[in-house]
Design a protein around this motif. Structure first.
Motif, short mmCIF file in Angstrom:
data_model
loop_
_atom_site.label_atom_id
_atom_site.label_comp_id
_atom_site.label_asym_id
_atom_site.label_seq_id
_atom_site.Cartn_x
_atom_site.Cartn_y
_atom_site.Cartn_z
N LEU A 31 0.86 -1.20 0.00
CA LEU A 31 0.00 0.00 0.00
C LEU A 31 0.89 1.24 0.00
O LEU A 31 1.78 1.39 0.83
CB LEU A 31 -0.91 -0.01 1.23
N GLU A 32 0.59 2.13 -0.94
CA GLU A 32 1.46 3.28 -1.19
C GLU A 32 1.11 4.48 -0.31
O GLU A 32 -0.04 4.93 -0.29
CB GLU A 32 1.30 3.65 -2.68
N LEU A 33 2.12 5.03 0.37
CA LEU A 33 1.90 6.25 1.15
C LEU A 33 1.46 7.38 0.22
O LEU A 33 2.04 7.58 -0.85
CB LEU A 33 3.19 6.65 1.88
N TYR A 34 0.46 8.13 0.65
CA TYR A 34 -0.05 9.21 -0.18
C TYR A 34 -0.79 10.21 0.71
O TYR A 34 -1.60 9.82 1.55
CB TYR A 34 -0.98 8.67 -1.26
N GLU A 35 -0.55 11.49 0.47
CA GLU A 35 -1.12 12.53 1.34
C GLU A 35 -2.64 12.50 1.38
O GLU A 35 -3.28 12.18 0.39
CB GLU A 35 -0.65 13.93 0.88
N ASP A 36 -3.20 12.86 2.51
CA ASP A 36 -4.65 12.97 2.68
C ASP A 36 -5.40 11.69 2.38
O ASP A 36 -6.50 11.70 1.82
CB ASP A 36 -5.19 14.14 1.83
N THR A 37 -4.78 10.57 2.76
CA THR A 37 -5.46 9.28 2.75
C THR A 37 -5.17 8.61 4.10
O THR A 37 -4.43 9.17 4.92
CB THR A 37 -4.97 8.36 1.62
N TYR A 38 -5.66 7.42 4.30
CA TYR A 38 -5.33 6.68 5.52
C TYR A 38 -3.85 6.29 5.53
O TYR A 38 -3.35 5.73 6.50
CB TYR A 38 -6.19 5.42 5.66
N LEU A 39 -3.19 6.54 4.41
CA LEU A 39 -1.76 6.25 4.27
C LEU A 39 -0.97 7.55 4.14
O LEU A 39 0.08 7.59 3.51
CB LEU A 39 -1.54 5.36 3.05
N GLY A 40 -1.47 8.65 4.73
CA GLY A 40 -0.91 9.97 4.48
C GLY A 40 0.09 10.46 5.51
O GLY A 40 0.77 11.46 5.28
N THR A 41 0.19 9.76 6.65
CA THR A 41 1.21 10.10 7.64
C THR A 41 1.81 8.79 8.13
O THR A 41 1.23 7.71 7.93
CB THR A 41 0.62 10.84 8.87
N ALA A 42 2.95 8.88 8.76
CA ALA A 42 3.60 7.68 9.27
C ALA A 42 2.69 6.94 10.24
O ALA A 42 2.48 5.72 10.13
CB ALA A 42 4.92 8.05 9.95
N SER A 43 2.09 7.69 11.17
CA SER A 43 1.29 7.00 12.18
C SER A 43 0.00 6.45 11.59
O SER A 43 -0.43 5.35 11.96
CB SER A 43 0.99 7.94 13.36
N ASP A 44 -0.64 7.21 10.69
CA ASP A 44 -1.84 6.69 10.04
C ASP A 44 -1.53 5.42 9.25
O ASP A 44 -2.30 4.44 9.29
CB ASP A 44 -2.42 7.72 9.06
N ALA A 45 -0.43 5.41 8.53
CA ALA A 45 -0.10 4.26 7.70
C ALA A 45 0.16 3.03 8.56
O ALA A 45 -0.29 1.92 8.23
CB ALA A 45 1.12 4.58 6.82
N VAL A 46 0.89 3.22 9.65
CA VAL A 46 1.17 2.09 10.54
C VAL A 46 -0.12 1.57 11.16
O VAL A 46 -0.35 0.36 11.23
CB VAL A 46 2.18 2.51 11.63
N ARG A 47 -0.98 2.51 11.57
CA ARG A 47 -2.26 2.10 12.16
C ARG A 47 -3.08 1.32 11.12
O ARG A 47 -3.65 0.27 11.43
CB ARG A 47 -3.04 3.35 12.61
N PHE A 48 -3.10 1.82 9.90
CA PHE A 48 -3.93 1.20 8.87
C PHE A 48 -3.43 -0.20 8.53
O PHE A 48 -4.20 -1.16 8.47
CB PHE A 48 -3.94 2.10 7.62
N VAL A 49 -2.14 -0.34 8.32
CA VAL A 49 -1.61 -1.66 7.96
C VAL A 49 -1.75 -2.63 9.13
O VAL A 49 -1.98 -3.84 8.94
CB VAL A 49 -0.16 -1.55 7.43
N THR A 50 -1.66 -2.10 10.34
CA THR A 50 -1.84 -2.93 11.53
C THR A 50 -3.30 -3.35 11.67
O THR A 50 -3.60 -4.49 12.03
CB THR A 50 -1.37 -2.17 12.79
#
Lengths: 314, 314, 314
Positions: free
Chosen positions: A179-198
């Protein structure tokens, strides 16, 4: 071939991105429908630019929509050209899009099957969607704000469930999702991305720490030195690109695409961090702006040099 | 030498520009009057930078003002150095300047004769004139607005007649003229340039699609992807240079010189378009800013690689 | 080895800067205290990047604080790695700091002794001090104004006397001092720097014309073409780096680090000026921003090419 750092670096998969390749021929025919002679002709540009690996984006060729015969033809073309395909990418086709979400989900499933059929190890997905009109009307799309990420918990849950379903499928056919990091998505910050993948919580799902997607924003950004350490344990695929950032004391920020060596992200340090964390996956060298393929070739050579130096230190 | 793509690319004339070479020696002597020993000494820099072709600008050496003997000396110098001269350029000496127009026209005529005498196939001319004081006082002259193009129809007619007269002369001595695209002149947009060259209507006159002259404006610009297809059928000479462009949603634009590969113009696509349209003329690698000759050498190598890849696809 | 221009260029000392190397190990141990195994491991990066010379900054390793044994160990490490050390730099530790001035002066003395012991010919010093908090909080520290230079004549006299005392010591042990140009210090303009080095008036003191420190200011700057001729007669060491500058007609200026070839300083002309003035000292290739060591390696190769071309013209 003895396993010297140079040899190991030379063997590392570094793929061309095809960002500048349009999805249609001049006569309007979709590349997907154009057939093996056109695919061969167009992919020869990648080979002539010195690449031995290429990422296939759905914006260029929709592998998930090919018939079994056509998919076989495609596999024969890349094989004949000596090109490896470490990943297929499906982006700007979000599985939580209000209208197209379910068809995007179905296409993602078909792309996973195509990857399995072709022996491609990774399918890269993202929650960013088609560019807004205001973004298409400007020189650099990221200088216009994207739509905000959805705020309703149901949508978040829908995304988690959708990716979990895709992951289950992928695992069954021997493919990984990134899943690709991208601004203003659930993958838009380090903490959001980690939370989402977790929250997805499936071993077949990792992250693609495309730092360039975040640092190019013409406003405040997270420091890539904080982002990468947080997401690197989950990283299984990596889009690399770099940006120039200029900041004024009045708060104005300007950004533009830069070569991998000269932008604000120190990829020497980034690669060291990733290798220290055990990263052994592919790199895809992206670049917007002018000659993306040519700058990608420069990035590939630069990255190969970095890997060689870094491996010699181990 | 067999005619491989590499060989054909290696033989393609790619000339150094001499934008950073001043028109006088340190003691104030004009280069034009300095004689063959100084010319040889200065042109050796171009050779040492790896060039086998050079464009001679009137801002450095006024070939049209040399005596027959001196012109012969100049020809001997470039020949001895192994340098080809695919073009002579006379710019910022407009033939419609209110005061100097007629003497500029006369000098253009003399330069055509010098080109014929030296066997130089192209003389490049332009309607842009000497920099205004406000342009000379800033870091990048294009960040200050140039004078607007003349609005009187008589001036337009004067320009058309003047270039037709020069074209007639050029054709008689086996030389072609190339008119350089430049903002706020009759050659400042794709449609204006096509109209102007069509109004001249002489087979010895073509265009020099110097896209960099247009995309560097710190304001709205035409997309180079619209300009090039319009002017490429008339193209007979080509100044190539590139620029970084940064745009803010508040409308502010900043530009700066960039290397040929990394600026906003995708020269891979531009060269493909031009070759598709039958372009077989010379390239001149320009660059403002720092080390123009050194960046020009990088552009030359980059362009040589592009040509080699592009020719291999045909 | 015959003394061709290529050979002479290849032998010219061009040192890596270590701007991106932190002063501590990950566990917090100061590099100064880390010992020879860590020094060797870290300096191998410099060797693998293709350098045969390196500048040692006190921000990385405080050579002036090493015991005689440790200093011997350090000398053995660089010798074993085949690295020359043309200079040690002590900056952001001003000898006129209101509180730390006298201890900084003492450390500068000890660093001179360390240089003598190691056979390092130059110690580079400067009047700029530790970054202000506002400078540390932004992407590029030079986009925030530094503290103004002291206005009291006593402080100026203190600086002159301090450097004279250091120069006397340096001369006694066979070392030269080089004072680095830096904005808003007594070394912040061409005329101030010449006045300051003249007021010190000691043959062991020269200047380091680090033009990048001056042209990166996001406001009006002196033209480097005026600075270098003024200071070049005093130059005995040279930090080279380059910057992109973008200027708007509304007065706003943006800058960012650029490669040596592509920034606003024309280093081809700068090197010519310096060699004409008799400069034969070392170069240190600095770069802020992304991969400073990697961009430094590009600068080294570019500079080596320039020197080779320039020497061939003599």
């Amino acid at each position: 071939m003895t396993d010297t750092p140079d040899n190991a670096a030379a063997a590392w998969p570094i793929a061309a991105a095809m960002l500048q390749f349009p999805g249609t021929l001049r006569d309007g025919t979709a590349i997907t429908d154009a057939g093996p002679d056109h695919w061969r002709r167009l992919l020869r540009r990648v080979v002539l630019a010195g690449f031995d690996n290429v990422e296939i984006p759905s914006a260029w060729l929709r592998l998930g929509d090919l018939s079994a015969t056509a998919l076989g033809d495609f596999g024969a073309v890349v094989s004949e050209l000596g090109l490896g395909v470490p990943g297929i990418t499906v982006v700007r086709e979000s599985i939580i899009h209000p209208a197209q979400g379910s068809q995007n989900l179905a296409f993602s499933h078909r792309t996973i099957d195509a990857a399995a059929e072709l022996g491609v190890p990774v399918v890269c997905l993202g929650l960013h969607d088609a560019l807004a009109p205001a973004q298409r009307d400007v020189l650099w799309f990221w200088t216009q704000a994207p739509p905000p990420k959805p705020s309703e918990p149901e949508t978040y849950d829908l995304a988690v469930r959708g990716y979990r379903e895709l992951a289950e499928h992928a695992a069954n056919v021997g493919v990984e999702l990134s899943l690709e990091l991208y601004e203003d998505t659930y993958l838009g910050t380090a903490s959001d991305a980690v939370r989402f993948v977790t929250d997805i919580g499936h071993p077949a799902v990792g992250l693609n720490p495309d730092l360039g997607n975040l640092v190019r924003r013409q406003g405040p950004v997270e420091d890539w030195r904080d982002i990468l350490p947080a997401v690197v344990p989950y990283t299984n695929y990596w889009h690399v690109k770099n940006y120039l950032r200029m900041e004024h004391e009045n708060g104005t920020v300007f950004t533009a695409p830069a070569t991998m060596a000269t932008g604000v992200i120190n990829y020497r340090d980034a690669v060291t961090m990733a290798l220290d964390a055990g990263y052994r996956g592919a790199f895809v060298v992206e670049h917007y702006g002018g000659d993306g393929l040519g700058v990608g070739a420069m990035s590939r050579d630069y990255l190969r040099g970095l890997l060689s130096e870094e491996l010699a230190l181990r």
